[in-house]
Scaffold this motif. Sequence first.
Motif, short mmCIF file in Angstrom:
data_model
loop_
_atom_site.label_atom_id
_atom_site.label_comp_id
_atom_site.label_asym_id
_atom_site.label_seq_id
_atom_site.Cartn_x
_atom_site.Cartn_y
_atom_site.Cartn_z
N GLY A 1 1.00 17.68 7.32
CA GLY A 1 1.96 18.46 8.09
C GLY A 1 3.28 18.64 7.38
N VAL A 2 4.37 18.39 8.11
CA VAL A 2 5.71 18.61 7.57
C VAL A 2 6.01 17.68 6.40
CG1 VAL A 2 6.88 17.00 9.16
CG2 VAL A 2 8.12 18.96 8.22
N TYR A 3 5.41 16.49 6.40
CA TYR A 3 5.64 15.54 5.31
C TYR A 3 5.04 16.07 4.01
CZ TYR A 3 6.26 12.97 9.61
OH TYR A 3 6.65 12.60 10.87
N LYS A 4 3.88 16.67 4.12
CA LYS A 4 3.25 17.30 2.96
C LYS A 4 4.09 18.49 2.48
CE LYS A 4 -1.09 19.42 1.41
NZ LYS A 4 -2.48 19.78 1.82
N ASP A 5 4.59 19.26 3.44
CA ASP A 5 5.40 20.43 3.09
C ASP A 5 6.66 20.02 2.33
OD1 ASP A 5 3.55 21.99 4.41
OD2 ASP A 5 4.73 22.15 6.26
N ARG A 6 7.33 18.97 2.80
CA ARG A 6 8.57 18.52 2.15
C ARG A 6 8.28 17.97 0.76
NH1 ARG A 6 10.44 15.28 7.55
NH2 ARG A 6 11.09 17.09 8.79
N PRO B 1 0.81 -1.22 0.00
CA PRO B 1 0.00 0.00 0.00
C PRO B 1 0.84 1.27 0.00
CG PRO B 1 -0.90 -1.60 1.54
CD PRO B 1 0.42 -2.14 1.08
N ALA B 2 0.46 2.20 -0.85
CA ALA B 2 1.12 3.51 -0.89
C ALA B 2 0.69 4.33 0.32
CB ALA B 2 0.74 4.23 -2.19
N PRO B 3 1.40 5.40 0.66
CA PRO B 3 0.98 6.26 1.78
C PRO B 3 -0.47 6.70 1.61
CG PRO B 3 3.18 6.89 1.05
CD PRO B 3 2.67 5.88 0.06
N ALA B 4 -1.24 6.62 2.68
CA ALA B 4 -2.65 7.02 2.63
C ALA B 4 -2.78 8.52 2.43
CB ALA B 4 -3.37 6.59 3.91
N ASP B 5 -1.83 9.28 2.99
CA ASP B 5 -1.88 10.72 2.89
C ASP B 5 -0.54 11.29 3.33
OD1 ASP B 5 -2.86 13.24 2.42
OD2 ASP B 5 -4.16 13.31 4.18
N TYR B 6 -0.26 12.51 2.91
CA TYR B 6 0.89 13.27 3.40
C TYR B 6 0.33 14.47 4.14
CZ TYR B 6 4.00 10.59 0.35
OH TYR B 6 4.70 9.58 -0.25
#
Length: 231
Positions: free
Chosen positions: A95-100, A88-93
């Motif tokens: 906080g900081v993970y989305k920012d990066r 399974p791929a990441p369900a969502d990005y």
Amino acid sequence: MSSTQTAQVSASRSFGALLSERFSCRGYRPDPVPRATIDEILRLAQRTASWCNSQPWQVIVNSAAATDRLREHLLSLPPGQPSGFDIPAPADYRGVYKDRRRACGLQLYESVGVTPGDRVASAKQARENFAFFGAPHVAIVTTEAILGTYGAVDCGAYVHNFMIAARSLGVASIAQAALAARAGVLREWYDLPAERQVVCGISFGYADPDHPANGFRTARADIGEACRWVD
């Protein structure tokens, strides 16, 4: 300082240089990498530590001709074909993970002239994943399904060591989760058994220094953001 300490410092600096110099290459020269060089990369990567020394990775390495055949096949598929990850791929990005993630994407788009909101141009750039960014070689990394999360974790360590080993020999590379999104296609193409899961691909070859996508570098978080020290 003893000769042993001097050697340790030298080795540390060499490893640090490789970590600093390695980057995700998105533009390659067409020249194939000699088989002896690829064999040495594989030999070095095989030293990767793994859970109970299980060494779950099995790697399919494509010659330049085989890479061209696979590239042509993947690019012939409809762009909107549903993804099919084995893992399974990441369900969502968030906080900081989305920012990066966003910062990396913006750097890439800026380097190749894709303006924010240009969906046609961004889709064209995304298709470059399935062209292996012009690399003459691609390796497909698989794991045994029954080994679960830790088998995939061990393969992640292998992928990192493969790329560092490649860099040490003057070979550029990029790990590609996008290829795992075509796991079903790859399983059929390579006649993989059901118990093998596609973890990712690694495209590799000699970097094209003039390609605009190779002109930026991503940042790394400060140690304080990634480490909690307990006395």
